[in-house]
Each structure stands twice: as structure tokens, then as C-alpha cells.
Motif scaffolding. Structure first.
Motif, PDB file in Angstrom:
ATOM      1  N   HIS A  16     -21.678 -12.699   8.226  1.00  0.00           N
ATOM      2  CA  HIS A  16     -22.948 -12.985   8.122  1.00  0.00           C
ATOM      3  C   HIS A  16     -23.161 -13.361   6.748  1.00  0.00           C
ATOM      4  O   HIS A  16     -23.551 -12.481   5.745  1.00  0.00           O
ATOM      5  CB  HIS A  16     -24.076 -12.152   8.677  1.00  0.00           C
ATOM      6  N   PRO A  17     -23.364 -14.604   6.306  1.00  0.00           N
ATOM      7  CA  PRO A  17     -23.605 -15.001   4.961  1.00  0.00           C
ATOM      8  C   PRO A  17     -24.856 -14.581   4.136  1.00  0.00           C
ATOM      9  O   PRO A  17     -24.726 -14.020   2.941  1.00  0.00           O
ATOM     10  CB  PRO A  17     -23.808 -16.743   4.824  1.00  0.00           C
ATOM     11  N   LEU A  18     -26.006 -14.439   5.037  1.00  0.00           N
ATOM     12  CA  LEU A  18     -27.070 -13.836   4.600  1.00  0.00           C
ATOM     13  C   LEU A  18     -27.047 -12.432   4.114  1.00  0.00           C
ATOM     14  O   LEU A  18     -27.538 -11.997   3.207  1.00  0.00           O
ATOM     15  CB  LEU A  18     -28.309 -14.143   5.484  1.00  0.00           C
ATOM     16  N   MET A  19     -26.247 -11.735   5.160  1.00  0.00           N
ATOM     17  CA  MET A  19     -26.120 -10.510   4.775  1.00  0.00           C
ATOM     18  C   MET A  19     -25.216 -10.093   3.408  1.00  0.00           C
ATOM     19  O   MET A  19     -25.347  -9.211   2.683  1.00  0.00           O
ATOM     20  CB  MET A  19     -25.386  -9.481   5.830  1.00  0.00           C
ATOM     21  N   ARG A  20     -23.938 -10.853   3.289  1.00  0.00           N
ATOM     22  CA  ARG A  20     -23.368 -10.696   2.249  1.00  0.00           C
ATOM     23  C   ARG A  20     -23.945 -11.055   0.769  1.00  0.00           C
ATOM     24  O   ARG A  20     -24.187 -10.279  -0.159  1.00  0.00           O
ATOM     25  CB  ARG A  20     -22.383 -11.612   2.283  1.00  0.00           C
ATOM     26  N   SER A  21     -24.793 -12.110   0.922  1.00  0.00           N
ATOM     27  CA  SER A  21     -25.484 -12.476  -0.247  1.00  0.00           C
ATOM     28  C   SER A  21     -26.789 -11.593  -0.475  1.00  0.00           C
ATOM     29  O   SER A  21     -26.973 -11.274  -1.825  1.00  0.00           O
ATOM     30  CB  SER A  21     -26.171 -13.985   0.041  1.00  0.00           C
ATOM     31  N   GLY A  22     -27.244 -10.743   0.365  1.00  0.00           N
ATOM     32  CA  GLY A  22     -28.139  -9.873   0.160  1.00  0.00           C
ATOM     33  C   GLY A  22     -27.802  -8.742  -0.209  1.00  0.00           C
ATOM     34  O   GLY A  22     -28.206  -8.050  -1.340  1.00  0.00           O
ATOM     35  N   ILE A  23     -26.605  -8.201   0.151  1.00  0.00           N
ATOM     36  CA  ILE A  23     -25.882  -7.185  -0.512  1.00  0.00           C
ATOM     37  C   ILE A  23     -25.416  -7.334  -1.997  1.00  0.00           C
ATOM     38  O   ILE A  23     -25.861  -6.715  -2.871  1.00  0.00           O
ATOM     39  CB  ILE A  23     -24.741  -6.484   0.285  1.00  0.00           C
ATOM     40  N   ALA A  24     -24.851  -8.168  -2.205  1.00  0.00           N
ATOM     41  CA  ALA A  24     -24.534  -8.972  -3.573  1.00  0.00           C
ATOM     42  C   ALA A  24     -25.818  -8.680  -4.362  1.00  0.00           C
ATOM     43  O   ALA A  24     -25.546  -8.555  -5.594  1.00  0.00           O
ATOM     44  CB  ALA A  24     -23.852 -10.335  -3.301  1.00  0.00           C
ATOM     45  N   ALA A  25     -26.933  -9.473  -3.843  1.00  0.00           N
ATOM     46  CA  ALA A  25     -28.055  -9.165  -4.836  1.00  0.00           C
ATOM     47  C   ALA A  25     -28.539  -7.925  -5.059  1.00  0.00           C
ATOM     48  O   ALA A  25     -28.984  -7.733  -6.270  1.00  0.00           O
ATOM     49  CB  ALA A  25     -29.248 -10.010  -4.025  1.00  0.00           C
ATOM     50  N   VAL A  26     -28.468  -7.086  -4.097  1.00  0.00           N
ATOM     51  CA  VAL A  26     -28.955  -5.752  -4.511  1.00  0.00           C
ATOM     52  C   VAL A  26     -27.983  -4.999  -5.640  1.00  0.00           C
ATOM     53  O   VAL A  26     -28.275  -4.362  -6.311  1.00  0.00           O
ATOM     54  CB  VAL A  26     -28.941  -4.774  -3.046  1.00  0.00           C
ATOM     55  N   LEU A  27     -26.682  -5.217  -5.372  1.00  0.00           N
ATOM     56  CA  LEU A  27     -25.667  -4.420  -6.111  1.00  0.00           C
ATOM     57  C   LEU A  27     -25.726  -5.100  -7.694  1.00  0.00           C
ATOM     58  O   LEU A  27     -25.512  -4.588  -8.517  1.00  0.00           O
ATOM     59  CB  LEU A  27     -24.271  -4.670  -5.492  1.00  0.00           C
ATOM     60  N   SER A  28     -25.878  -6.555  -7.696  1.00  0.00           N
ATOM     61  CA  SER A  28     -25.942  -7.195  -8.801  1.00  0.00           C
ATOM     62  C   SER A  28     -26.992  -6.845  -9.894  1.00  0.00           C
ATOM     63  O   SER A  28     -26.970  -7.125 -11.126  1.00  0.00           O
ATOM     64  CB  SER A  28     -25.835  -8.770  -8.802  1.00  0.00           C
ATOM     65  N   SER A  29     -28.164  -6.115  -9.234  1.00  0.00           N
ATOM     66  CA  SER A  29     -29.322  -5.785 -10.039  1.00  0.00           C
ATOM     67  C   SER A  29     -28.992  -4.454 -10.716  1.00  0.00           C
ATOM     68  O   SER A  29     -29.835  -4.069 -11.315  1.00  0.00           O
ATOM     69  CB  SER A  29     -30.445  -5.559  -9.147  1.00  0.00           C
ATOM     70  N   ASN A  30     -27.985  -3.871 -10.408  1.00  0.00           N
ATOM     71  CA  ASN A  30     -27.260  -2.535 -10.958  1.00  0.00           C
ATOM     72  C   ASN A  30     -26.407  -2.700 -11.761  1.00  0.00           C
ATOM     73  O   ASN A  30     -25.043  -2.998 -11.243  1.00  0.00           O
ATOM     74  CB  ASN A  30     -27.234  -1.483  -9.663  1.00  0.00           C
ATOM     75  N   PRO A  31     -26.421  -2.532 -12.935  1.00  0.00           N
ATOM     76  CA  PRO A  31     -25.402  -2.843 -14.041  1.00  0.00           C
ATOM     77  C   PRO A  31     -23.873  -2.008 -13.767  1.00  0.00           C
ATOM     78  O   PRO A  31     -23.041  -2.210 -14.363  1.00  0.00           O
ATOM     79  CB  PRO A  31     -25.914  -2.454 -15.338  1.00  0.00           C
ATOM     80  N   ARG A  32     -24.018  -0.855 -12.918  1.00  0.00           N
ATOM     81  CA  ARG A  32     -22.894  -0.126 -12.430  1.00  0.00           C
ATOM     82  C   ARG A  32     -21.895  -0.691 -11.654  1.00  0.00           C
ATOM     83  O   ARG A  32     -20.821  -0.391 -11.711  1.00  0.00           O
ATOM     84  CB  ARG A  32     -23.371   1.137 -11.693  1.00  0.00           C
ATOM     85  N   PHE A  33     -22.701  -2.013 -10.960  1.00  0.00           N
ATOM     86  CA  PHE A  33     -21.651  -2.455  -9.906  1.00  0.00           C
ATOM     87  C   PHE A  33     -21.383  -3.953 -10.355  1.00  0.00           C
ATOM     88  O   PHE A  33     -22.085  -4.501 -10.894  1.00  0.00           O
ATOM     89  CB  PHE A  33     -22.325  -2.527  -8.581  1.00  0.00           C
ATOM     90  N   SER A  34     -20.116  -4.346  -9.704  1.00  0.00           N
ATOM     91  CA  SER A  34     -19.717  -5.706  -9.943  1.00  0.00           C
ATOM     92  C   SER A  34     -19.249  -6.033  -8.804  1.00  0.00           C
ATOM     93  O   SER A  34     -18.140  -5.633  -8.299  1.00  0.00           O
ATOM     94  CB  SER A  34     -18.732  -5.974 -11.137  1.00  0.00           C
ATOM     95  N   VAL A  35     -19.773  -7.338  -8.069  1.00  0.00           N
ATOM     96  CA  VAL A  35     -19.154  -7.731  -6.929  1.00  0.00           C
ATOM     97  C   VAL A  35     -17.880  -8.751  -7.446  1.00  0.00           C
ATOM     98  O   VAL A  35     -18.429  -9.815  -7.582  1.00  0.00           O
ATOM     99  CB  VAL A  35     -20.218  -8.627  -5.902  1.00  0.00           C
ATOM    100  N   VAL A  36     -16.841  -8.329  -6.796  1.00  0.00           N
ATOM    101  CA  VAL A  36     -15.526  -9.215  -7.281  1.00  0.00           C
ATOM    102  C   VAL A  36     -15.151 -10.194  -6.211  1.00  0.00           C
ATOM    103  O   VAL A  36     -14.423 -10.942  -6.564  1.00  0.00           O
ATOM    104  CB  VAL A  36     -14.664  -8.327  -7.755  1.00  0.00           C
ATOM    105  N   ALA A  37     -15.711  -9.847  -4.984  1.00  0.00           N
ATOM    106  CA  ALA A  37     -14.948 -10.638  -3.811  1.00  0.00           C
ATOM    107  C   ALA A  37     -15.988 -10.519  -2.626  1.00  0.00           C
ATOM    108  O   ALA A  37     -16.741  -9.530  -2.471  1.00  0.00           O
ATOM    109  CB  ALA A  37     -13.522 -10.166  -3.486  1.00  0.00           C
TER     110      ALA A  37
END
Length: 210
Positions: A16-37
Motif C-alpha cells: 500500500h503506497p499510502l502506508m509506505r509513505s506514512g511510515i517513511a514520513a514518521v521515520l524521516s522525522s527522527n534523525p536516528r533513522f534513514s529510509v533507504v529503500a
């Protein structure tokens, strides 16, 4: 992609693209994480893992092609140290057990993801295996119950499709008495009142997808 020192690289596999983008947004707001793929199915998840070797993979359970459990097994064959968190709406204990057997190191229900996902990624990255309380309770309960055999699952699934004992027997090449014996064992194992109740319990526990 250039990673900052100390960042945890993450791959998100969900159809689900919306689920992927939502999770990516949550993680991107935290400098500890980097979504690489990101991957939209199990086959792509395996390919992306081989390319990026993320520190932690978030794996949806139900995807086209390879499902999350199959993709988890494939990735663990590539890298036995891979850290994979199953991410799903489905908390059936049978599916939990299959995911863990396949090599998953964590299991998060999607309705909990936004509030606990960061903590779970950090814990799994640190080498701990984590299950949210509802999933852990479900899994604990499953060990107190007798598991259905492959044949019993097959029989109950056909019953769930509305087939009579005789029709199930015809489809499986067995006698009607054998099907009756299987159903008796199924009702006892699942502590079910009747056939319909047995099908409902099996679906809830994740013996097959509805």
C-alpha cells in the motif's frame, strides 16, 4: 545514499503506497533513522535487501508475489543476521508463529506503528526480539492449544467454503466417515461449538487468509 554517522538504515516493504509513505514520513522525522529503500511486494523486498542491506526491514505480512513470511525466509537465507520486523494488521497467533519461525525478530500491528515503531526499530537493531502485548498474549495462548494438522486445515477450509462433508470427501478423495472424524477432532482442538464457529476461530488464529 550517504548515511549520517549512527543512523539506522530502514527498508519498508508494503503493497500500500499510502502506508509506505506514512511510515517513511514518521521515520524521516527522527534523525536516528534513514529510509533507504521501499518495496511494493515480496519479490522486490528481496531484491532491494540485496542491494541496500538495511539495518532493519519492516515487512508487511500480506503482499502479492512472495508474502511477508516467504520474503522474510528468503532474506534470512541471504543474510542470517538480517533484522526484520513484521508489520501487519493481522494478529493471528498462527501467523505470528510462522513469522518468527521464518526469522522475524519483531512483530508490530499497524495500528500501533506510529506510536511505537521507532522504539521497536531501536530495540530490534540492538538485538532484542520484541512483540507487542496483544500479539505476545495471542502467541502464548496458541501454545496451550493443539495445532491443526495440514489435512485438518484443508478439510476446515473446504467446509468454510460451504461444502458438505460428502463434497469435501469427494474433493479430497476420502470417505465421508473420514471427513466426519477430522471434523470431530477439529472441533475438539479448537474448542468450537460447531462447524461455523470452528471456521471463525481458524480465521482469527490465521490458519489461512480470508
Amino acid at each position: 545514499m550517504v548515511m549520517e554517522s549512527g543512523q539506522i538504515s530502514v527498508m519498508i516493504a508494503d503493497d500500500h503506497p499510502l502506508m509506505r509513505s506514512g511510515i517513511a514520513a514518521v521515520l524521516s522525522s527522527n534523525p536516528r533513522f534513514s529510509v533507504v529503500a521501499e518495496a511494493e511486494d515480496g519479490d522486490s523486498a528481496v531484491e532491494q535487501y540485496q542491494r541496500w542491506r538495511p539495518d532493519v526491514t519492516l515487512m508487511d505480512l500480506q503482499m502479492p508475489g512472495l508474502n511477508g513470511i516467504e520474503a522474510t525466509s528468503a532474506i534470512r537465507r541471504i543474510d542470517p543476521e538480517a533484522r526484520i520486523i513484521i508489520l501487519t494488521t493481522f494478529g493471528g497467533d498462527v501467523q505470528v508463529a510462522r513469522g518468527l519461525k521464518a526469522g522475524a525478530t519483531g512483530y508490530v500491528l499497524k495500528n500501533l506503528a506510529r506510536t511505537v515503531l521507532g522504539d521497536y526499530i531501536l530495540s530490534v537493531h540492538a538485538g532484542r526480539r520484541l512483540l507487542p502485548p496483544p500479539v505476545a498474549a495471542s502467541l502464548a495462548n496458541s501454545f496451550q492449544l493443539d495445532a491443526l494438522s495440514k489435512r485438518e486445515i484443508e478439510v476446515l477450509r473446504l467446509v468454510g467454503e460451504g461444502n458438505s462433508n460428502q463434497r469435501v470427501a469427494d474433493q479430497l478423495g476420502l470417505s465421508e466417515d473420514t471427513i466426519k472424524a477430522h471434523m470431530k477432532a477439529i472441533l475438539q482442538k479448537l474448542d468450537a461449538r460447531d462447524r461455523t464457529h470452528a471456521v471463525m476461530i481458524a480465521l482469527r488464529r490465521g490458519y489461512w487468509e480470508s
